[in-house]
Design a protein around this motif. Structure first.
Motif, PDB file in Angstrom:
ATOM      1  N   THR A  82       0.848  -1.196   0.000  1.00  0.00           N
ATOM      2  CA  THR A  82       0.000   0.000   0.000  1.00  0.00           C
ATOM      3  C   THR A  82       0.880   1.241   0.000  1.00  0.00           C
ATOM      4  N   THR A  85      -0.717  -0.487  -4.541  1.00  0.00           N
ATOM      5  CA  THR A  85      -1.937   0.293  -4.399  1.00  0.00           C
ATOM      6  C   THR A  85      -1.607   1.690  -3.908  1.00  0.00           C
ATOM      7  N   CYS A 137      -6.543   2.603  -5.054  1.00  0.00           N
ATOM      8  CA  CYS A 137      -7.315   2.365  -3.846  1.00  0.00           C
ATOM      9  C   CYS A 137      -6.967   3.414  -2.802  1.00  0.00           C
ATOM     10  N   HIS A 177      -7.124   3.731   0.859  1.00  0.00           N
ATOM     11  CA  HIS A 177      -7.335   2.870   2.029  1.00  0.00           C
ATOM     12  C   HIS A 177      -7.999   3.594   3.192  1.00  0.00           C
ATOM     13  N   VAL A 219     -12.014   0.029  -0.253  1.00  0.00           N
ATOM     14  CA  VAL A 219     -11.386  -1.210   0.232  1.00  0.00           C
ATOM     15  C   VAL A 219     -12.385  -2.310   0.118  1.00  0.00           C
TER      16      VAL A 219
END
Length: 87
Positions: A20, A44, A79, A81, A87
């Motif tokens: 991430t 991501t 994405c 988060h 998510v």
């Protein structure tokens, strides 16, 4: 006989990792290291190659391409988060 560089580091071929915040900074560094070891890396973040996604340098698309260039398999998925809907 001393082991080669690849033998010392090990291979992550067949391993899938999700990183991430991989557009820049530490997340990008981790993604690139995993890719260099041969992993499939799903990166991501919020910054993509699409216009207007960020005023900062670096995107998940760029990181995914770099992972692939280093010998891994990079995949970019946008994405946020912090947003439960993403998510």
């Amino acid at each position: 006989m001393q082991p080669s560089h690849d033998e010392r580091r090990g291979s992550l071929r067949g391993v899938v990792a999700v990183v991430t915040g991989a557009s820049r900074g530490v997340g990008k560094g981790i993604a690139l290291g995993l890719g260099e070891a041969g992993a499939t890396v799903v990166v991501t973040g919020r910054s993509t190659g699409a216009a207007g996604t960020s005023s900062l340098a670096g995107t998940i698309d760029e990181t995914a391409r770099e992972v692939t260039a280093l010998g891994g398999e990079g995949h970019a998925i946008r994405c946020d988060h912090a947003d439960d809907a993403d998510v």
